[in-house]
Design a protein around this motif. Structure first.
Motif, PDB file in Angstrom:
ATOM      1  N   PRO A  93      15.805-117.435  16.217  1.00  0.00           N
ATOM      2  CA  PRO A  93      15.644-118.894  16.256  1.00  0.00           C
ATOM      3  C   PRO A  93      14.391-119.398  15.534  1.00  0.00           C
ATOM      4  CG  PRO A  93      16.218-118.056  18.437  1.00  0.00           C
ATOM      5  CD  PRO A  93      16.093-116.864  17.552  1.00  0.00           C
ATOM      6  N   LEU A  94      13.264-118.743  15.790  1.00  0.00           N
ATOM      7  CA  LEU A  94      12.018-119.292  15.242  1.00  0.00           C
ATOM      8  C   LEU A  94      11.751-118.863  13.797  1.00  0.00           C
ATOM      9  CD1 LEU A  94       9.746-119.311  18.422  1.00  0.00           C
ATOM     10  CD2 LEU A  94      11.221-121.111  17.485  1.00  0.00           C
ATOM     11  N   GLU A  95      12.746-118.226  13.182  1.00  0.00           N
ATOM     12  CA  GLU A  95      12.642-117.939  11.742  1.00  0.00           C
ATOM     13  C   GLU A  95      13.427-118.937  10.898  1.00  0.00           C
ATOM     14  OE1 GLU A  95      13.394-113.816  10.780  1.00  0.00           O
ATOM     15  OE2 GLU A  95      11.934-113.171  12.291  1.00  0.00           O
ATOM     16  N   ALA A  96      13.999-119.930  11.581  1.00  0.00           N
ATOM     17  CA  ALA A  96      14.831-120.910  10.862  1.00  0.00           C
ATOM     18  C   ALA A  96      14.055-121.622   9.752  1.00  0.00           C
ATOM     19  CB  ALA A  96      15.398-121.934  11.850  1.00  0.00           C
ATOM     20  N   PHE A  97      12.829-122.016  10.073  1.00  0.00           N
ATOM     21  CA  PHE A  97      12.004-122.765   9.115  1.00  0.00           C
ATOM     22  C   PHE A  97      11.774-121.954   7.828  1.00  0.00           C
ATOM     23  CE2 PHE A  97       7.880-124.681   7.764  1.00  0.00           C
ATOM     24  CZ  PHE A  97       8.124-126.036   7.960  1.00  0.00           C
ATOM     25  N   ASP A  98      11.322-120.721   7.996  1.00  0.00           N
ATOM     26  CA  ASP A  98      11.039-119.875   6.826  1.00  0.00           C
ATOM     27  C   ASP A  98      12.313-119.478   6.088  1.00  0.00           C
ATOM     28  OD1 ASP A  98       8.315-119.961   7.078  1.00  0.00           O
ATOM     29  OD2 ASP A  98       8.183-118.158   8.329  1.00  0.00           O
ATOM     30  N   THR A  99      13.410-119.366   6.812  1.00  0.00           N
ATOM     31  CA  THR A  99      14.681-119.003   6.179  1.00  0.00           C
ATOM     32  C   THR A  99      15.127-120.119   5.225  1.00  0.00           C
ATOM     33  OG1 THR A  99      15.296-117.720   8.123  1.00  0.00           O
ATOM     34  CG2 THR A  99      17.085-118.343   6.640  1.00  0.00           C
ATOM     35  N   VAL A 100      14.941-121.365   5.639  1.00  0.00           N
ATOM     36  CA  VAL A 100      15.321-122.486   4.773  1.00  0.00           C
ATOM     37  C   VAL A 100      14.314-122.638   3.628  1.00  0.00           C
ATOM     38  CG1 VAL A 100      15.794-124.973   4.694  1.00  0.00           C
ATOM     39  CG2 VAL A 100      16.551-123.630   6.661  1.00  0.00           C
ATOM     40  N   ARG A 101      13.046-122.399   3.926  1.00  0.00           N
ATOM     41  CA  ARG A 101      12.033-122.435   2.857  1.00  0.00           C
ATOM     42  C   ARG A 101      12.388-121.454   1.747  1.00  0.00           C
ATOM     43  NH1 ARG A 101       6.091-121.369   4.918  1.00  0.00           N
ATOM     44  NH2 ARG A 101       5.610-121.786   2.744  1.00  0.00           N
ATOM     45  N   SER A 102      12.813-120.256   2.148  1.00  0.00           N
ATOM     46  CA  SER A 102      13.085-119.198   1.166  1.00  0.00           C
ATOM     47  C   SER A 102      14.379-119.458   0.396  1.00  0.00           C
ATOM     48  CB  SER A 102      13.197-117.850   1.882  1.00  0.00           C
ATOM     49  OG  SER A 102      14.441-117.774   2.571  1.00  0.00           O
ATOM     50  N   GLY A 103      15.206-120.356   0.922  1.00  0.00           N
ATOM     51  CA  GLY A 103      16.484-120.631   0.272  1.00  0.00           C
ATOM     52  C   GLY A 103      17.607-119.733   0.768  1.00  0.00           C
ATOM     53  N   ALA A 104      17.304-118.826   1.709  1.00  0.00           N
ATOM     54  CA  ALA A 104      18.348-117.939   2.248  1.00  0.00           C
ATOM     55  C   ALA A 104      19.368-118.746   3.056  1.00  0.00           C
ATOM     56  CB  ALA A 104      17.725-116.848   3.108  1.00  0.00           C
ATOM     57  N   ALA A 105      18.949-119.906   3.579  1.00  0.00           N
ATOM     58  CA  ALA A 105      19.870-120.902   4.128  1.00  0.00           C
ATOM     59  C   ALA A 105      19.410-122.234   3.551  1.00  0.00           C
ATOM     60  CB  ALA A 105      19.837-120.926   5.645  1.00  0.00           C
ATOM     61  N   GLU A 106      20.337-123.176   3.433  1.00  0.00           N
ATOM     62  CA  GLU A 106      19.995-124.448   2.779  1.00  0.00           C
ATOM     63  C   GLU A 106      19.457-125.484   3.759  1.00  0.00           C
ATOM     64  OE1 GLU A 106      22.765-122.776   2.369  1.00  0.00           O
ATOM     65  OE2 GLU A 106      22.663-122.175   0.265  1.00  0.00           O
ATOM     66  N   ILE A 107      19.843-125.344   5.026  1.00  0.00           N
ATOM     67  CA  ILE A 107      19.469-126.366   6.004  1.00  0.00           C
ATOM     68  C   ILE A 107      19.201-125.713   7.361  1.00  0.00           C
ATOM     69  CG2 ILE A 107      21.947-126.893   6.366  1.00  0.00           C
ATOM     70  CD1 ILE A 107      21.071-129.809   7.019  1.00  0.00           C
ATOM     71  N   GLY A 108      18.304-126.344   8.113  1.00  0.00           N
ATOM     72  CA  GLY A 108      17.982-125.834   9.446  1.00  0.00           C
ATOM     73  C   GLY A 108      17.937-126.964  10.444  1.00  0.00           C
TER      74      GLY A 108
END
Ligand code: CA
Length: 373
Positions: A93-108
């Motif tokens: 859950p708390l990696e959502a922000f960095d995951t979207v920053r990296s582009g691995a997901a587009e939205i959080g």
């Protein structure tokens, strides 16, 4: 829609601002429309992933994410397809922000106080103890300078923020100890995260960090004396009424917690204008839906708790005053250390004072004098 003189004049009389744009659409702009900004719909498809901080299928908050995806899909005729992942399904859950920053997901989706460790200012866009209520937070962010600051802060992280819901004012929490004075907070082991936890600590309490799934057994076995969670609806689902003696109000620590969507800015910037508008509109829809569902389900759940005999108590006013003093100290420490947090808090607090003055001659009167008992 047929545009005639009568409806045109009516539009002017009402000061409609959309009419000139509609007119431009009907009459054309006099030159070839080549860019998507001028209304040509591109057929390009986007397959996006949404990572959230909520447990999979979490009532209202998780449902709101799926609703966002469904609305975007329908409004765009399937041009943006968003697959929603609950917390832990794709990333913790708390990696959502960095995951979207990296582009691995587009939205959080989350609440911006989860990112206080990355940017102290972020938490002020979610919740401030003794802060504004949901209506005032919406007013500050949409119309009082909040969104400009929020976009500026998230730009540095390569993200675009949008309001995506609100919990409304929360409850003070479930206690197995009576709270009659400030002294009763001394040594109190309470699950209360974020700024509220820091404030409790200053008052002599012991904030305890527990994951959602551990709270019930923690309270049942006396590992903690108290816990806050959300409001009557979510709290009842957790079953706290079966193991805690008292349900205290108000939620001084979360007076109207705003929820958010954050989109990878590179991905967002590349979208045609109509799809950007669709994302903004879906977020706006979810924002009001979420708060409305919270209000509706909490009101119904409170009636049920009362019927079952839940002992609902109010915190003593002296204790509230003491917590307010400690809140000022906690916020002072944050704003002293971080210039951007200072800027955001100054904007927040200046608006809160105006909103509070306004509410004093309107909403307060409503609650005190106008409502039927
Ligand atoms: Ca809470």
């Amino acid at each position: 829609m047929k545009l005639n003189r009568k409806s045109f004049l009516k539009g002017l009389a009402l000061g409609t601002i959309s009419l000139p744009l509609a007119m431009r659409g009907i009459m054309g702009t006099g030159h070839a429309q080549s860019s998507s900004d001028e209304g040509v719909v591109s057929s390009k498809k986007y397959n996006w992933k949404m990572v959230t901080t909520w447990p999979p299928n979490f009532p209202i908050l998780g449902e709101a994410c799926q609703m966002f995806a469904d609305q975007v899909n329908k409004m765009s005729g399937g041009r943006i397809d968003i697959r929603v992942y609950g917390g832990g399904e794709l990333v913790p859950p708390l990696e959502a922000f960095d995951t979207v920053r990296s582009g691995a997901a587009e939205i959080g989706s989350g609440a911006s106080y989860y990112w206080a460790g990355k940017a102290p200012a972020a938490q002020f866009f979610a919740s401030v103890p003794f802060g504004m209520n949901a209506q005032q937070v919406n007013a500050w962010i949409y119309g009082g300078g909040g969104i400009e600051l929020w976009e500026e802060l998230y730009r540095d992280f390569g993200l675009v923020p949008m309001l995506g819901g609100n919990t409304g004012i929360q409850m003070g929490g479930w206690f197995n100890r009576e709270i009659n004075s400030v002294d009763d907070l001394k040594g109190l082991k309470m699950r209360i995260p974020g700024l509220g936890g820091k404030v409790l600590e200053k008052a002599g309490g012991a904030p305890v960090l527990l994951a959602g799934g551990e709270i019930y057994t923690g309270l049942e076995r006396g590992v903690i004396d108290a816990t806050e969670w959300l409001g009557p609806f979510h709290d009842s689902l957790m079953g706290f009424q079966d193991i805690a003696k008292y349900y205290y109000t108000p939620g001084w620590h979360e007076t109207g917690t705003a929820l958010e969507f954050f989109i990878n800015k590179d991905q967002y910037d590349r979208l045609p204008a109509d799809l950007k508008a669709i994302l903004q509109n879906a977020a706006g829809h979810v924002n009001i839906w979420c708060l409305s569902m919270m209000e509706a389900k909490n009101a119904i759940a409170l009636a049920e708790l009362k019927e079952k005999g839940t002992d609902i108590r109010s915190f003593p006013i002296e204790l509230i005053e003491q917590l307010r003093i400690h809140t000022r100290e906690v916020i002072q420490e944050i704003t002293d250390q971080d210039p951007f947090a200072k800027r955001v808090y100054e904007s927040y607090e200046a608006f809160r004072k105006k909103a509070s003055d306004y509410a004093d001659i309107t909403e307060r009167m409503f609650y005190e004098n106008i409502q039927l008992s």
